[in-house]
Design a protein around this motif. Structure first.
Motif, PDB file in Angstrom:
ATOM      1  N   PRO A 106      -1.693  -7.124  -8.721  1.00 57.82           N
ATOM      2  CA  PRO A 106      -0.650  -6.104  -8.582  1.00 57.82           C
ATOM      3  C   PRO A 106       0.598  -6.393  -9.406  1.00 57.82           C
ATOM      4  O   PRO A 106       0.943  -7.545  -9.664  1.00 57.82           O
ATOM      5  N   ARG A 107       1.257  -5.342  -9.841  1.00 55.00           N
ATOM      6  CA  ARG A 107       2.552  -5.466 -10.477  1.00 55.00           C
ATOM      7  C   ARG A 107       3.598  -5.841  -9.415  1.00 55.00           C
ATOM      8  O   ARG A 107       3.380  -5.585  -8.234  1.00 55.00           O
ATOM      9  N   PRO A 108       4.729  -6.438  -9.837  1.00 56.68           N
ATOM     10  CA  PRO A 108       5.108  -6.791 -11.219  1.00 56.68           C
ATOM     11  C   PRO A 108       4.428  -8.077 -11.675  1.00 56.68           C
ATOM     12  O   PRO A 108       4.184  -8.977 -10.881  1.00 56.68           O
ATOM     13  N   ALA A 163      -7.586  -1.131 -13.108  1.00 54.15           N
ATOM     14  CA  ALA A 163      -6.260  -1.698 -13.375  1.00 54.15           C
ATOM     15  C   ALA A 163      -5.944  -2.795 -12.365  1.00 54.15           C
ATOM     16  O   ALA A 163      -6.768  -3.663 -12.111  1.00 54.15           O
ATOM     17  N   GLU A 164      -4.759  -2.738 -11.770  1.00 55.90           N
ATOM     18  CA  GLU A 164      -4.336  -3.824 -10.886  1.00 55.90           C
ATOM     19  C   GLU A 164      -5.123  -3.867  -9.582  1.00 55.90           C
ATOM     20  O   GLU A 164      -5.113  -4.884  -8.879  1.00 55.90           O
ATOM     21  N   PHE A 165      -5.830  -2.802  -9.240  1.00 58.71           N
ATOM     22  CA  PHE A 165      -6.614  -2.774  -7.999  1.00 58.71           C
ATOM     23  C   PHE A 165      -7.765  -3.771  -8.046  1.00 58.71           C
ATOM     24  O   PHE A 165      -8.120  -4.381  -7.040  1.00 58.71           O
ATOM     25  N   SER A 166      -8.378  -3.965  -9.230  1.00 56.37           N
ATOM     26  CA  SER A 166      -9.489  -4.913  -9.336  1.00 56.37           C
ATOM     27  C   SER A 166      -9.760  -5.240 -10.795  1.00 56.37           C
ATOM     28  O   SER A 166      -9.950  -4.350 -11.615  1.00 56.37           O
ATOM     29  N   ALA A 181      -1.024  -2.511   3.467  1.00 49.82           N
ATOM     30  CA  ALA A 181      -0.568  -1.166   3.128  1.00 49.82           C
ATOM     31  C   ALA A 181      -0.811  -0.855   1.655  1.00 49.82           C
ATOM     32  O   ALA A 181      -1.260   0.241   1.293  1.00 49.82           O
ATOM     33  N   TRP A 182      -0.493  -1.827   0.782  1.00 48.53           N
ATOM     34  CA  TRP A 182      -0.716  -1.642  -0.657  1.00 48.53           C
ATOM     35  C   TRP A 182      -2.190  -1.368  -0.933  1.00 48.53           C
ATOM     36  O   TRP A 182      -2.536  -0.449  -1.687  1.00 48.53           O
ATOM     37  N   TYR A 183      -3.066  -2.172  -0.337  1.00 52.19           N
ATOM     38  CA  TYR A 183      -4.496  -2.002  -0.583  1.00 52.19           C
ATOM     39  C   TYR A 183      -4.967  -0.627  -0.116  1.00 52.19           C
ATOM     40  O   TYR A 183      -5.726   0.052  -0.821  1.00 52.19           O
ATOM     41  N   THR A 184      -4.537  -0.219   1.067  1.00 55.44           N
ATOM     42  CA  THR A 184      -4.977   1.072   1.603  1.00 55.44           C
ATOM     43  C   THR A 184      -4.579   2.209   0.675  1.00 55.44           C
ATOM     44  O   THR A 184      -5.405   3.060   0.322  1.00 55.44           O
ATOM     45  N   ALA A 185      -3.331   2.231   0.262  1.00 56.69           N
ATOM     46  CA  ALA A 185      -2.860   3.309  -0.612  1.00 56.69           C
ATOM     47  C   ALA A 185      -3.574   3.277  -1.962  1.00 56.69           C
ATOM     48  O   ALA A 185      -3.983   4.318  -2.490  1.00 56.69           O
ATOM     49  N   ARG A 186      -3.747   2.074  -2.537  1.00 57.06           N
ATOM     50  CA  ARG A 186      -4.407   1.959  -3.846  1.00 57.06           C
ATOM     51  C   ARG A 186      -5.876   2.360  -3.765  1.00 57.06           C
ATOM     52  O   ARG A 186      -6.411   3.018  -4.657  1.00 57.06           O
ATOM     53  N   ALA A 187      -6.544   1.922  -2.717  1.00 61.59           N
ATOM     54  CA  ALA A 187      -7.968   2.237  -2.587  1.00 61.59           C
ATOM     55  C   ALA A 187      -8.188   3.736  -2.441  1.00 61.59           C
ATOM     56  O   ALA A 187      -9.077   4.316  -3.076  1.00 61.59           O
ATOM     57  N   LEU A 188      -7.380   4.380  -1.609  1.00 63.44           N
ATOM     58  CA  LEU A 188      -7.537   5.816  -1.409  1.00 63.44           C
ATOM     59  C   LEU A 188      -7.290   6.586  -2.707  1.00 63.44           C
ATOM     60  O   LEU A 188      -7.921   7.610  -2.970  1.00 63.44           O
ATOM     61  N   THR A 189      -6.363   6.064  -3.541  1.00 67.44           N
ATOM     62  CA  THR A 189      -6.080   6.704  -4.823  1.00 67.44           C
ATOM     63  C   THR A 189      -7.198   6.456  -5.825  1.00 67.44           C
ATOM     64  O   THR A 189      -7.705   7.386  -6.455  1.00 67.44           O
ATOM     65  N   PHE A 190      -7.602   5.178  -5.985  1.00 67.63           N
ATOM     66  CA  PHE A 190      -8.614   4.831  -6.981  1.00 67.63           C
ATOM     67  C   PHE A 190      -9.938   5.535  -6.713  1.00 67.63           C
ATOM     68  O   PHE A 190     -10.582   6.053  -7.629  1.00 67.63           O
ATOM     69  N   PHE A 191     -10.362   5.568  -5.460  1.00 67.98           N
ATOM     70  CA  PHE A 191     -11.648   6.171  -5.124  1.00 67.98           C
ATOM     71  C   PHE A 191     -11.561   7.690  -4.974  1.00 67.98           C
ATOM     72  O   PHE A 191     -12.546   8.327  -4.591  1.00 67.98           O
ATOM     73  N   GLU A 192     -10.367   8.250  -5.236  1.00 64.04           N
ATOM     74  CA  GLU A 192     -10.158   9.703  -5.083  1.00 64.04           C
ATOM     75  C   GLU A 192     -10.688  10.143  -3.724  1.00 64.04           C
ATOM     76  O   GLU A 192     -11.521  11.042  -3.593  1.00 64.04           O
ATOM     77  N   ALA A 193     -10.153   9.473  -2.702  1.00 69.70           N
ATOM     78  CA  ALA A 193     -10.700   9.607  -1.356  1.00 69.70           C
ATOM     79  C   ALA A 193     -10.544  11.008  -0.776  1.00 69.70           C
ATOM     80  O   ALA A 193     -11.332  11.419   0.076  1.00 69.70           O
ATOM     81  N   ALA A 194      -9.526  11.744  -1.216  1.00 71.75           N
ATOM     82  CA  ALA A 194      -9.363  13.102  -0.686  1.00 71.75           C
ATOM     83  C   ALA A 194     -10.572  13.960  -1.041  1.00 71.75           C
ATOM     84  O   ALA A 194     -11.132  14.667  -0.192  1.00 71.75           O
ATOM     85  N   ASP A 195     -11.004  13.893  -2.313  1.00 69.59           N
ATOM     86  CA  ASP A 195     -12.186  14.655  -2.726  1.00 69.59           C
ATOM     87  C   ASP A 195     -13.445  14.110  -2.059  1.00 69.59           C
ATOM     88  O   ASP A 195     -14.319  14.879  -1.635  1.00 69.59           O
ATOM     89  N   GLN A 236      -9.490 -11.929   1.625  1.00 72.76           N
ATOM     90  CA  GLN A 236      -8.272 -12.720   1.778  1.00 72.76           C
ATOM     91  C   GLN A 236      -7.320 -12.637   0.581  1.00 72.76           C
ATOM     92  O   GLN A 236      -6.115 -12.793   0.752  1.00 72.76           O
ATOM     93  N   GLN A 237      -7.825 -12.406  -0.628  1.00 74.27           N
ATOM     94  CA  GLN A 237      -6.936 -12.268  -1.782  1.00 74.27           C
ATOM     95  C   GLN A 237      -6.616 -10.787  -1.938  1.00 74.27           C
ATOM     96  O   GLN A 237      -7.322 -10.038  -2.598  1.00 74.27           O
ATOM     97  N   VAL A 238      -5.547 -10.373  -1.281  1.00 71.45           N
ATOM     98  CA  VAL A 238      -5.195  -8.951  -1.204  1.00 71.45           C
ATOM     99  C   VAL A 238      -3.767  -8.754  -1.678  1.00 71.45           C
ATOM    100  O   VAL A 238      -2.860  -9.496  -1.272  1.00 71.45           O
ATOM    101  N   GLY A 239      -3.566  -7.772  -2.537  1.00 71.35           N
ATOM    102  CA  GLY A 239      -2.223  -7.418  -2.960  1.00 71.35           C
ATOM    103  C   GLY A 239      -1.459  -8.594  -3.545  1.00 71.35           C
ATOM    104  O   GLY A 239      -1.982  -9.366  -4.347  1.00 71.35           O
TER     105      GLY A 239
END
Length: 379
Positions: free
Chosen positions: A12-14, A52-55, A248-262, A354-357
């Motif tokens: 993750p950034r920075p 990107a920074e997610f994985s 929280a960071w992981y949850t938001a990033r995962a939902l975005t990366f996987f386009e979870a809404a669709d 265990q290695q998260v965010g």
């Protein structure tokens, strides 16, 4: 219940230095070596592209090959190889896994998944054909491993008749599908309340019990789930380590990366079709009918807000996830109790994420040690 490790290699950034990617990869190797020393049973490495920074884990077979030479006993798992042929042709998957099995002395576990829309677009996969291509991979790979293909695969795997097969699953229908294929199931508890996890375990057990023709040469009747795990000396220190922000960071990033809404809309469409099936929709239909009158909990409501584009405060999201017991964060005693709840739910393997965010490497290593000291209690 066996305790495993689950790795995304998050960055993750920075970013503090120009060599941040190299540093993260080196840290992942150090974490795997430590997990091997402390008795974790398997190191599971994801496959993601363009994350990107997610994985950073775009070539897990290379990291696992390196780990095969740095570890001695921990098993090496793909969680999971992206199965559409445009991304990974079944023969290439079979060849790479066989080579890894030889290099590691017979320690490979192979998971497959059909992937999701962002990666389908990247490799030109037709979404309508992804499920059929995944089925083809499950059929073809074990045939190649056992010499049943038209052309020999060399080298063959060291394990006989072949390495265990697994399927990544995120819905009741995919849990049933994995069971009917006779392969192990790789799920997530990160956003699932424990009572639903227990029901998913029952669903899979019922499906796999009816498997007469497994995809491979044998039925791999195992259930693995991954969730966020962070252990420190005290509950307060675990939170000060950055656990809340990381979850929280992981949850938001995962939902975005996987386009979870669709993906959510697609899943709801499939489930509505199952419920409307005049034959009852099988085990998945019965599972879904048992949820019709279940009110969403705080974590599910928070995730729904994220899917609608809202920013949910980190502390609020973490507390909601903790309230449904889907995270294992705290002192060794707290983690012991939460791990026991998963063991009681009937899970065979808990993949400790265990290695998260932005949790610092030294705190990840400390958590690996502390959780590792609990392993004998669950063996």
């Amino acid at each position: 219940m066996k305790l495993d490790m689950f790795s995304e290699i998050q960055d993750p950034r920075p970013w503090a230095t120009e060599d941040h990617e190299h540093r993260r990869i080196t840290e992942a190797v150090e974490q795997a070596v430590l997990a091997d020393e402390f008795g974790y049973d398997c190191w599971w490495q994801v496959e993601h592209h363009g994350a990107a920074e997610f994985s950073l884990s775009s070539a897990p077979e290379l990291l696992l090959a390196a780990l095969s030479q740095r570890t001695s006993r921990i098993r090496l798992g793909h969680a999971a190889v992206l199965a559409p042929a445009e991304i990974n042709h079944p023969r290439r998957v079979a060849e790479r896994a066989a080579w890894l099995d030889q290099l590691s002395g017979g320690r490979v576990e192979l998971g497959l998944t059909r992937s999701t829309a962002p990666e389908w677009r990247m490799f030109g996969v037709d979404p309508a054909g992804a499920r059929a291509q995944t089925q083809r991979a499950f059929e073809e790979i074990p045939r190649l491993w056992t010499g049943a293909g038209d052309q020999p695969l060399v080298p063959a795997p060291l394990q006989q008749p072949h390495p265990p097969l697994w399927q990544a699953a995120s819905s009741p229908a995919s849990f049933e599908e994995a069971g009917r294929r006779g392969v192990g199931v790789l799920g997530t508890t990160l956003w699932e309340p424990l009572p639903r996890v227990a029901r998913l375990v029952e669903l899979y057990r019922e499906a796999v019990a009816d498997c007469a023709q497994p995809a491979g040469a044998f039925v791999n009747d195992q259930i693995a789930f991954f969730t966020f795990v962070h252990c420190a000396e005290t509950d307060e220190e675990a939170l000060r380590s950055g656990a809340a922000a990381a979850a929280a960071w992981y949850t938001a990033r995962a939902l975005t990366f996987f386009e979870a809404a669709d993906a959510f809309v697609e899943t709801m469409t499939i489930q509505q079709g199952i419920l409307a099936d005049p034959t009852g929709g099988g085990l998945t239909g019965a599972f879904l009918r048992g949820e019709v009158d279940t009110a969403p909990n705080a974590a599910q409501l928070a995730i729904g807000r994220i899917l609608q584009g809202e920013t949910v405060p980190e502390d609020e999201l973490f507390e909601a996830l903790m309230a449904q017991d889907s995270l294992i964060v705290g002192s060794p005693d707290t983690c012991r109790k939460k791990l026991r709840a998963y063991a009681d739910a009937g899970i065979d393997r808990l993949m400790c994420f265990q290695q998260v965010g932005a949790i610092p490497h030294e705190r990840v290593m400390d958590s690996i040690r502390r959780v590792g000291e609990l392993i004998p209690e669950f063996a």
